[in-house]
Each structure stands twice: as structure tokens, then as C-alpha cells.
Design a protein around this motif. Structure first.
Motif, PDB file in Angstrom:
ATOM      1  N   ALA A 160      -5.669   7.838  -8.036  1.00 51.25           N
ATOM      2  CA  ALA A 160      -6.348   7.092  -9.087  1.00 51.25           C
ATOM      3  C   ALA A 160      -5.322   6.339  -9.921  1.00 51.25           C
ATOM      4  CB  ALA A 160      -7.154   8.047  -9.971  1.00 51.25           C
ATOM      5  N   GLY A 161      -5.556   5.064 -10.162  1.00 52.21           N
ATOM      6  CA  GLY A 161      -4.631   4.258 -10.941  1.00 52.21           C
ATOM      7  C   GLY A 161      -3.515   3.651 -10.122  1.00 52.21           C
ATOM      8  N   VAL A 162      -3.445   3.958  -8.818  1.00 52.46           N
ATOM      9  CA  VAL A 162      -2.405   3.412  -7.945  1.00 52.46           C
ATOM     10  C   VAL A 162      -2.983   2.237  -7.166  1.00 52.46           C
ATOM     11  CG1 VAL A 162      -0.868   3.881  -6.005  1.00 52.46           C
ATOM     12  CG2 VAL A 162      -1.307   5.654  -7.720  1.00 52.46           C
ATOM     13  N   SER A 163      -2.271   1.126  -7.159  1.00 52.58           N
ATOM     14  CA  SER A 163      -2.710  -0.040  -6.399  1.00 52.58           C
ATOM     15  C   SER A 163      -2.048  -0.043  -5.024  1.00 52.58           C
ATOM     16  CB  SER A 163      -2.358  -1.334  -7.137  1.00 52.58           C
ATOM     17  OG  SER A 163      -3.075  -1.433  -8.347  1.00 52.58           O
ATOM     18  N   PRO A 164      -2.748  -0.519  -3.991  1.00 52.04           N
ATOM     19  CA  PRO A 164      -2.149  -0.585  -2.661  1.00 52.04           C
ATOM     20  C   PRO A 164      -1.121  -1.707  -2.574  1.00 52.04           C
ATOM     21  CG  PRO A 164      -4.295  -1.629  -2.647  1.00 52.04           C
ATOM     22  CD  PRO A 164      -4.133  -1.012  -4.012  1.00 52.04           C
ATOM     23  N   ASP A 165      -0.317  -1.690  -1.528  1.00 50.99           N
ATOM     24  CA  ASP A 165       0.578  -2.818  -1.263  1.00 50.99           C
ATOM     25  C   ASP A 165       0.312  -3.435   0.107  1.00 50.99           C
ATOM     26  OD1 ASP A 165       1.724  -1.068   0.600  1.00 50.99           O
ATOM     27  OD2 ASP A 165       3.552  -0.739  -0.570  1.00 50.99           O
ATOM     28  N   THR A 166      -0.611  -2.828   0.890  1.00 46.84           N
ATOM     29  CA  THR A 166      -0.877  -3.291   2.254  1.00 46.84           C
ATOM     30  C   THR A 166      -2.351  -3.130   2.601  1.00 46.84           C
ATOM     31  OG1 THR A 166       1.347  -2.685   2.996  1.00 46.84           O
ATOM     32  CG2 THR A 166      -0.324  -2.917   4.699  1.00 46.84           C
ATOM     33  N   GLN A 167      -2.891  -4.120   3.301  1.00 50.35           N
ATOM     34  CA  GLN A 167      -4.227  -4.012   3.875  1.00 50.35           C
ATOM     35  C   GLN A 167      -4.098  -3.910   5.386  1.00 50.35           C
ATOM     36  OE1 GLN A 167      -6.595  -7.624   4.202  1.00 50.35           O
ATOM     37  NE2 GLN A 167      -4.850  -8.875   3.558  1.00 50.35           N
ATOM     38  N   GLN A 168      -4.981  -3.184   6.024  1.00 52.25           N
ATOM     39  CA  GLN A 168      -5.027  -3.142   7.471  1.00 52.25           C
ATOM     40  C   GLN A 168      -6.485  -3.054   7.912  1.00 52.25           C
ATOM     41  OE1 GLN A 168      -4.176   1.662   7.753  1.00 52.25           O
ATOM     42  NE2 GLN A 168      -3.482   0.382   9.382  1.00 52.25           N
ATOM     43  N   VAL A 169      -6.781  -3.782   8.964  1.00 55.68           N
ATOM     44  CA  VAL A 169      -8.127  -3.779   9.524  1.00 55.68           C
ATOM     45  C   VAL A 169      -8.004  -3.683  11.037  1.00 55.68           C
ATOM     46  CG1 VAL A 169     -10.289  -5.037   9.817  1.00 55.68           C
ATOM     47  CG2 VAL A 169      -9.045  -5.181   7.640  1.00 55.68           C
ATOM     48  N   PHE A 170      -8.737  -2.736  11.636  1.00 53.05           N
ATOM     49  CA  PHE A 170      -8.778  -2.570  13.084  1.00 53.05           C
ATOM     50  C   PHE A 170     -10.197  -2.819  13.571  1.00 53.05           C
ATOM     51  CE2 PHE A 170      -5.406   0.327  11.625  1.00 53.05           C
ATOM     52  CZ  PHE A 170      -4.338  -0.139  12.386  1.00 53.05           C
ATOM     53  N   VAL A 171     -10.344  -3.599  14.609  1.00 51.22           N
ATOM     54  CA  VAL A 171     -11.648  -3.889  15.197  1.00 51.22           C
ATOM     55  C   VAL A 171     -11.589  -3.542  16.675  1.00 51.22           C
ATOM     56  CG1 VAL A 171     -13.437  -5.630  15.536  1.00 51.22           C
ATOM     57  CG2 VAL A 171     -11.867  -5.827  13.592  1.00 51.22           C
ATOM     58  N   LEU A 231      -6.371   0.712   2.914  1.00 52.94           N
ATOM     59  CA  LEU A 231      -5.499   0.163   1.891  1.00 52.94           C
ATOM     60  C   LEU A 231      -4.432   1.218   1.639  1.00 52.94           C
ATOM     61  CD1 LEU A 231      -8.172  -1.310  -0.551  1.00 52.94           C
ATOM     62  CD2 LEU A 231      -6.824  -2.541   1.160  1.00 52.94           C
ATOM     63  N   THR A 232      -3.173   0.859   1.824  1.00 47.30           N
ATOM     64  CA  THR A 232      -2.098   1.848   1.765  1.00 47.30           C
ATOM     65  C   THR A 232      -0.984   1.407   0.819  1.00 47.30           C
ATOM     66  OG1 THR A 232      -0.807   0.888   3.591  1.00 47.30           O
ATOM     67  CG2 THR A 232      -2.581   2.424   4.176  1.00 47.30           C
ATOM     68  N   ARG A 233      -0.107   2.342   0.512  1.00 48.46           N
ATOM     69  CA  ARG A 233       1.048   2.045  -0.333  1.00 48.46           C
ATOM     70  C   ARG A 233       2.224   2.898   0.120  1.00 48.46           C
ATOM     71  NH1 ARG A 233       1.844  -0.580  -5.026  1.00 48.46           N
ATOM     72  NH2 ARG A 233       3.733  -0.071  -6.214  1.00 48.46           N
ATOM     73  N   TRP A 234       3.398   2.279   0.193  1.00 47.04           N
ATOM     74  CA  TRP A 234       4.601   2.998   0.594  1.00 47.04           C
ATOM     75  C   TRP A 234       5.045   3.943  -0.515  1.00 47.04           C
ATOM     76  CZ3 TRP A 234       6.917   4.218   4.835  1.00 47.04           C
ATOM     77  CH2 TRP A 234       8.222   4.720   4.809  1.00 47.04           C
ATOM     78  N   ASN A 235       5.308   5.187  -0.126  1.00 47.88           N
ATOM     79  CA  ASN A 235       5.757   6.210  -1.059  1.00 47.88           C
ATOM     80  C   ASN A 235       7.252   6.387  -0.881  1.00 47.88           C
ATOM     81  OD1 ASN A 235       6.414   8.699  -2.336  1.00 47.88           O
ATOM     82  ND2 ASN A 235       4.292   9.411  -2.111  1.00 47.88           N
ATOM     83  N   THR A 236       8.034   5.882  -1.815  1.00 49.54           N
ATOM     84  CA  THR A 236       9.493   5.928  -1.684  1.00 49.54           C
ATOM     85  C   THR A 236      10.031   7.347  -1.769  1.00 49.54           C
ATOM     86  OG1 THR A 236       9.694   5.477  -4.053  1.00 49.54           O
ATOM     87  CG2 THR A 236       9.798   3.587  -2.571  1.00 49.54           C
ATOM     88  N   ALA A 237       9.332   8.209  -2.510  1.00 57.97           N
ATOM     89  CA  ALA A 237       9.809   9.580  -2.671  1.00 57.97           C
ATOM     90  C   ALA A 237       9.738  10.355  -1.365  1.00 57.97           C
ATOM     91  CB  ALA A 237       9.003  10.290  -3.753  1.00 57.97           C
ATOM     92  N   SER A 238       8.667  10.159  -0.607  1.00 55.51           N
ATOM     93  CA  SER A 238       8.484  10.916   0.628  1.00 55.51           C
ATOM     94  C   SER A 238       8.782  10.097   1.874  1.00 55.51           C
ATOM     95  CB  SER A 238       7.044  11.431   0.717  1.00 55.51           C
ATOM     96  OG  SER A 238       6.126  10.351   0.734  1.00 55.51           O
ATOM     97  N   SER A 239       9.060   8.783   1.682  1.00 55.41           N
ATOM     98  CA  SER A 239       9.299   7.870   2.802  1.00 55.41           C
ATOM     99  C   SER A 239       8.130   7.892   3.786  1.00 55.41           C
ATOM    100  CB  SER A 239      10.611   8.224   3.528  1.00 55.41           C
ATOM    101  OG  SER A 239      11.713   8.033   2.667  1.00 55.41           O
ATOM    102  N   THR A 240       6.931   7.928   3.228  1.00 58.44           N
ATOM    103  CA  THR A 240       5.712   7.879   4.026  1.00 58.44           C
ATOM    104  C   THR A 240       4.759   6.866   3.388  1.00 58.44           C
ATOM    105  OG1 THR A 240       4.709   9.693   2.789  1.00 58.44           O
ATOM    106  CG2 THR A 240       5.902  10.267   4.810  1.00 58.44           C
ATOM    107  N   ARG A 241       3.711   6.537   4.123  1.00 58.45           N
ATOM    108  CA  ARG A 241       2.731   5.587   3.610  1.00 58.45           C
ATOM    109  C   ARG A 241       1.477   6.349   3.202  1.00 58.45           C
ATOM    110  NH1 ARG A 241       2.118   0.495   2.902  1.00 58.45           N
ATOM    111  NH2 ARG A 241       4.229   0.134   3.616  1.00 58.45           N
ATOM    112  N   ASP A 242       1.099   6.228   1.921  1.00 59.13           N
ATOM    113  CA  ASP A 242      -0.096   6.888   1.405  1.00 59.13           C
ATOM    114  C   ASP A 242      -1.318   6.004   1.627  1.00 59.13           C
ATOM    115  OD1 ASP A 242       1.387   9.054   0.413  1.00 59.13           O
ATOM    116  OD2 ASP A 242       1.765   8.021  -1.490  1.00 59.13           O
TER     117      ASP A 242
END
Length: 317
Positions: free
Chosen positions: A192-203, A151-162
């Protein structure tokens, strides 16, 4: 083209870096599939998922993801992932050397353009603790299968995905019948307290942490379900009453909801999901004759897989 496709696949798979996908939502029950655009021949992927089938038509690579309809785990279709030899390309391995053998299925899509692009992940803002699924495995000697979730979230400050949370399941054991398996999502305290914006699943049908995928290893997977939501994703249990009886139970237990409920999960003391049951008319009767005596947790979900109630019951023989 084929080498770039595989290189992008590997970078995302091995590092967990993702791009939020805005196209087709993933079908977690694998009941809907789409044909990959021409010039590919006889190649399909589950809706909202991407696989090495994108190489079919460009190389002699056989299909690595197909429909299992003769003996599905649920519904009419189960995804069957088979490790194949990837012709004319190599995949850099983080453990040294190259891999040229793989069987991969992931939430996302393949755009057959020039240059081609692969986007992994799909929009998602909930915070589940568990990803459960039905699976079985037929490995070649020494091989292993895995399921990875992020579960990830785009970080606009660093232009990376957390990475907000991650989880993994791996097995090298051969199983001839479907069973319910699961992975637990581990949340990073730094977010903590941050919600994701993307789900990813690899099989994958081969290798989780060792070099040496074996052609022919086959992993069947179906009925993925996010559950055990935390925070705002849980409904108000005060207003949503669930009755469980008899408690303690011996041979069966009945779960009855006063609001619309779709399913109920049973979890043992280790946190493992040992049962997932459809609720009919907001009620489910669950056999407990094979359960060991002890305390179990139940989680009742609505049609959107949101938790509407949870609690405990006892089995006493």
C-alpha cells in the motif's frame, strides 16, 4: 538457442517474474509492427511486444502472431494469436510434464544474441484498476485463452521484483464478433502506498490453468487500455467539469467535458466495462436503448488515459 528462448518465456509467463524493459514502448492498439532481425524470414511483432515468432527461421515453427487487417477490431490492424506446434523444443509445464504447443504475445522484446535474451515489461508508474481490450476467440475443443497483467517494482533491498498488483482474464467460449472485455487489478495490501515501475501484459491463445494447448486455437486482441486510475493518477475532478444529460436516460445520454477529453468508458454495477467511446470535440453521445434499467458509472479519460472525471448516471425505461 531455441530451447533457451522458450525456457525463458515460460519462466516469466508462469511465475510473473519480470525485468523492466527500457526499449520500445508497447503499442496498445497494435497499429505499428517491426520486422524481427535477420536471419528470420517474414516474421514481425507489434512494436513493444515479443512472441514465439522469434523462433521462425531457426525451426519449422509457423508464425504464431500475425496481423489481422481484413476485419480489425479497431484502426487498421488487430493482433491475431494462433496456437502452433513448437518444433524441436519443449516448454516445462507447472502442472506436470511438458508443453510443446503455444501461442503467446507479451509486452517486451527479444534480443537475438548469443546467448539470446528476452526482456518482458516496460516502464510504468501509474496505478490503474482496470485493463480493458477488444477481443474474440476461436478455440479448439477444450482449450481456453487468457490475458494476464502485472504491475511490479524492483526491490533493491532483496534484489527481487515485487508484484504490486495483478489481474487475469480467461475464457473458453467461442466468439465470432469482437466485444469489450476487461480484467481487474488486485493490489497487494503489503505494498500500500508503493507505486510500480513496470507494467507487463501476457496474452495467450491457449490454456490458462490446464495442460493441453490445442493447435489452431486463435485469439484476436486489440485496443488495450489502462483505466480507473487511483491516487495521484487521477486529475482533480473539482477543476474538470463533466456534464451528463439527460439523467435518467432512456435511449441515449450525452457526456460533455469542459477540458480536453479523449474517451469515456461505461461500467455496469458488476465492474464490467460495457462500452468505450471516443469523444469528439470533448463530447460523446452514447446509446442506452439496450442497457438494462439501473445505475452505471462513467469514466472520462484524457489522451494519456488519465482519469479527468468520473460519476454515475441512471438508465430508466
Amino acid at each position: 538457442m531455441k530451447k533457451l528462448l522458450l525456457s525463458l518465456t515460460t519462466v516469466v509467463l508462469m511465475t510473473g517474474a519480470t525485468t523492466a524493459q527500457v526499449g520500445t514502448a508497447p503499442v496498445l492498439g497494435f497499429e505499428a509492427w517491426h520486422a524481427i532481425a535477420p536471419p528470420l524470414v517474414n516474421a514481425e511483432d507489434p512494436n513493444g511486444w515479443a512472441s514465439l515468432n522469434a523462433l521462425n527461421g531457426f525451426t519449422a515453427t509457423p508464425l504464431s502472431v500475425t496481423k489481422e487487417t481484413a476485419s480489425p477490431a479497431g484502426g487498421t490492424i488487430t493482433a491475431k494469436i494462433t496456437t502452433v506446434q513448437v518444433q524441436g523444443a519443449t516448454i516445462p509445464s507447472p502442472y506436470g510434464g511438458n508443453l510443446d504447443t503455444a501461442g503467446i504475445l507479451a509486452i517486451g522484446s527479444v534480443a537475438l544474441a548469443s546467448p539470446p535474451s528476452i526482456k518482458y515489461g516496460f516502464t510504468y508508474s501509474a496505478k490503474p484498476s482496470v485493463l480493458s481490450f477488444k477481443s474474440k476467440y476461436s478455440p479448439m475443443p477444450g482449450d481456453s485463452a487468457f490475458v494476464l497483467a502485472y504491475l511490479t517494482r524492483w526491490n533493491t533491498a532483496s534484489s527481487t521484483r515485487d508484484t504490486i498488483a495483478s489481474g487475469r482474464y480467461a475464457t473458453g467460449a467461442a466468439t465470432s464478433t469482437y466485444s469489450i472485455n476487461s480484467l481487474t487489478m488486485n493490489y497487494d495490501a503489503a505494498f500500500a502506498g508503493v507505486s510500480p515501475d513496470t507494467q507487463q501484459v501476457f496474452v495467450s491463445s491457449s490454456v490458462y490453468s490446464h495442460d493441453g494447448a490445442k493447435v489452431g486455437s486463435t485469439f484476436w486482441i486489440d485496443d488495450l487500455m489502462w483505466s480507473a486510475f487511483v491516487g495521484v493518477d487521477e486529475a482533480d475532478a473539482v477543476n474538470n467539469t463533466v456534464t451528463v444529460y439527460p439523467n435518467p436516460a432512456a435511449s441515449y445520454i450525452t457526456v460533455k467535458s469542459t477540458v480536453n477529453a479523449a474517451s469515456v468508458q461505461v461500467i455496469d454495477v458488476t465492474g464490467r466495462i460495457i462500452g468505450s467511446h471516443v469523444m469528439s470535440s470533448n463530447m460523446a453521445e452514447i446509446g442506452t436503448g439496450n442497457y438494462a434499467s439501473g445505475i452505471y458509472t462513467y469514466i472520462v479519460l484524457d489522451e494519456n488515459n488519465l482519469v479527468i472525471n468520473r460519476g454515475k448516471f441512471e438508465v430508466a425505461h
